[in-house]
Scaffold this motif. Structure first.
Motif, PDB file in Angstrom:
ATOM      1  N   GLU A   1      20.014   8.771  13.854  1.00 36.94           N
ATOM      2  CA  GLU A   1      20.792  10.307  14.190  1.00 36.94           C
ATOM      3  C   GLU A   1      20.901  10.202  15.816  1.00 36.94           C
ATOM      4  O   GLU A   1      22.147  10.951  16.104  1.00 36.94           O
TER       5      GLU A   1
ATOM      6  N   ARG B   1      16.114  14.844  22.852  1.00 37.88           N
ATOM      7  CA  ARG B   1      17.810  15.147  22.243  1.00 37.88           C
ATOM      8  C   ARG B   1      17.968  16.269  22.934  1.00 37.88           C
ATOM      9  O   ARG B   1      19.371  16.362  23.565  1.00 37.88           O
TER      10      ARG B   1
ATOM     11  N   ALA C   1      24.028   8.022  16.665  1.00 36.10           N
ATOM     12  CA  ALA C   1      25.087   8.573  16.047  1.00 36.10           C
ATOM     13  C   ALA C   1      25.481   9.775  17.143  1.00 36.10           C
ATOM     14  O   ALA C   1      26.909   9.939  17.485  1.00 36.10           O
ATOM     15  N   TRP C   2      24.707  10.564  17.366  1.00 38.89           N
ATOM     16  CA  TRP C   2      25.073  11.546  18.533  1.00 38.89           C
ATOM     17  C   TRP C   2      25.545  11.134  19.845  1.00 38.89           C
ATOM     18  O   TRP C   2      26.517  11.728  20.391  1.00 38.89           O
TER      19      TRP C   2
ATOM     20  N   GLN D   1      15.187   6.616  11.099  1.00 37.88           N
ATOM     21  CA  GLN D   1      16.196   7.807  10.720  1.00 37.88           C
ATOM     22  C   GLN D   1      16.490   8.486  12.090  1.00 37.88           C
ATOM     23  O   GLN D   1      17.568   8.988  12.377  1.00 37.88           O
TER      24      GLN D   1
END
Length: 373
Positions: free
Chosen positions: A257, A214, A260-261, A253
């Motif tokens: 996430e 990320r 979504a980011w 999960q």
């Protein structure tokens, strides 16, 4: 013999995808993805690590209908991927996903995914040796327009060798390596990685792998990022079905996430495709067989030679979501898909015709249905 193919004619038809994020979840069976948690393991003391919370585990994941059970285990897969993308590999509905290498364990599986072919003559173990074949990461990284925009993050410490980091020039952060990238979270993650013990000596916890990936995606616009999550396979080898299921749920999960980011960031929104798969299956004909996979030579008690055979460990699954992928949801029937097709599919989504690097082994064709072609 290592051969570089020319890249001057590598461009295919234009696509909307500008970034591909390829994610693998090590050794996660198609049965859990499409049926949910396997109730045969419930109340089996030998396969449950956290006995005091087992009732809560059964309540959370033991829903009666397979559709409800799988949504509880992997909600992103069934609320987002199935609604907006494609899922392959449900053998109950005639969708077959398979690997083609002879060994059915991780290094051969990951090499098959990333190169586009199985090299059964040379990729024969999980040992740390530099991959003689070029991966799609190396192929993309060799193009001037992709310089600094290709990277890999893995929980298993063998990935620098699978991707051949030294030769390829692709940065690979794996195992327990600190990450030298930018971002506010990087220092904290590096610090925590030193202090939080992993249950295993060669595999770190997946939260660090995803966290570093990320950070790389946030630091600049990337072209291709590979993320390999490993907890599912290691908990399975330990024989802890409850922890295997929890790891699958956490992987789902973490991917939710991430997606979504990506969809909230102007650099990636509407221009990014996720490809998700696994490197191999697991044994499926008994509870004990579920712990295992792979073709390994061994000697029987009577002294004769044999090769292990775990039924079902060649079965894999795939998923895709992105601007070029038609919304088909859960695939029924159709042509089988194979790990050999992942590299070419990723490249074609980015507008390239991928060519393998082996003089006699041909990379698989892209899955055109994932690209609307």
């Amino acid at each position: 013999m290592f051969i570089f193919a020319a890249v001057t004619s590598a461009h295919a038809a234009p696509t909307k995808t500008e970034t591909v994020v390829l994610i693998t979840i090590d050794g996660l069976r198609w049965q859990e993805v499409f049926r949910g948690a396997d109730k045969a393991f419930f109340d089996q003391e030998a396969y449950i690590a956290h006995k005091k919370t087992h009732d809560a585990f059964k309540t959370k994941f033991g829903l009666e209908a397979p559709e409800a059970s799988r949504s509880a285990l992997m909600p992103f897969f069934w609320n987002t991927l199935a609604a907006h993308g494609q899922l392959y590999g449900n053998r109950d509905k005639g969708s077959v996903g398979t690997l083609t290498n002879a060994y059915h364990f991780s290094y051969p599986g990951y090499s098959e995914i990333l190169t586009g072919f199985a090299d059964d003559a040379r990729i024969t173990s999980n040992d740390k040796f530099p991959n003689p074949n070029r991966t799609v990461l190396e192929w993309l990284n060799a193009m001037p327009e992709n310089a600094g925009k290709v990277a890999a993050f893995g929980s298993w410490d063998v990935f620098p060798y699978i991707i051949n980091e030294e030769r390829s020039g692709v940065p690979v952060n794996a195992g327990f390596e600190a990450y030298d990238g930018r971002g506010q979270s990087v220092g904290l993650l590096n610090n925590l990685q030193e202090k939080i013990p992993s249950p295993w000596d060669t595999v770190r916890l997946d939260a660090f792998t995803m966290g570093f990936a990320r950070a790389a995606l946030a630091s600049e616009k990337m072209k291709f990022v590979y993320i390999s999550l490993g907890e599912t396979d290691d908990f399975a080898h330990d024989g802890h079905y409850d922890q295997y299921a929890h790891a699958a749920h956490r992987s789902d999960q973490a991917i939710a996430e991430l997606w979504a980011w990506l969809e909230s960031d102007a650099r990636y929104r509407g221009k990014t495709t996720l490809l998700i798969t696994t490197d191999h299956g697991r044994g499926s004909d008994s509870l004990e067989a579920w712990k295992h996979h792979g073709r390994f030579p061994y000697t029987r008690e009577d002294g004769t030679k044999a090769v292990s055979n775990f039924k079902g460990d060649d079965a894999i699954w795939m998923a895709a979501v992105g601007p070029d992928t038609p919304v088909l949801g859960e695939i029924s029937g159709g042509e089988p898909v194979a790990l050999t097709q992942v590299a070419a599919t990723a490249a074609k989504l980015l507008g390239y015709d991928y060519e393998g690097s082996h003089e006699s082994l041909k990379a698989g064709e892209p899955i055109d249905g994932m690209i609307g072609q």
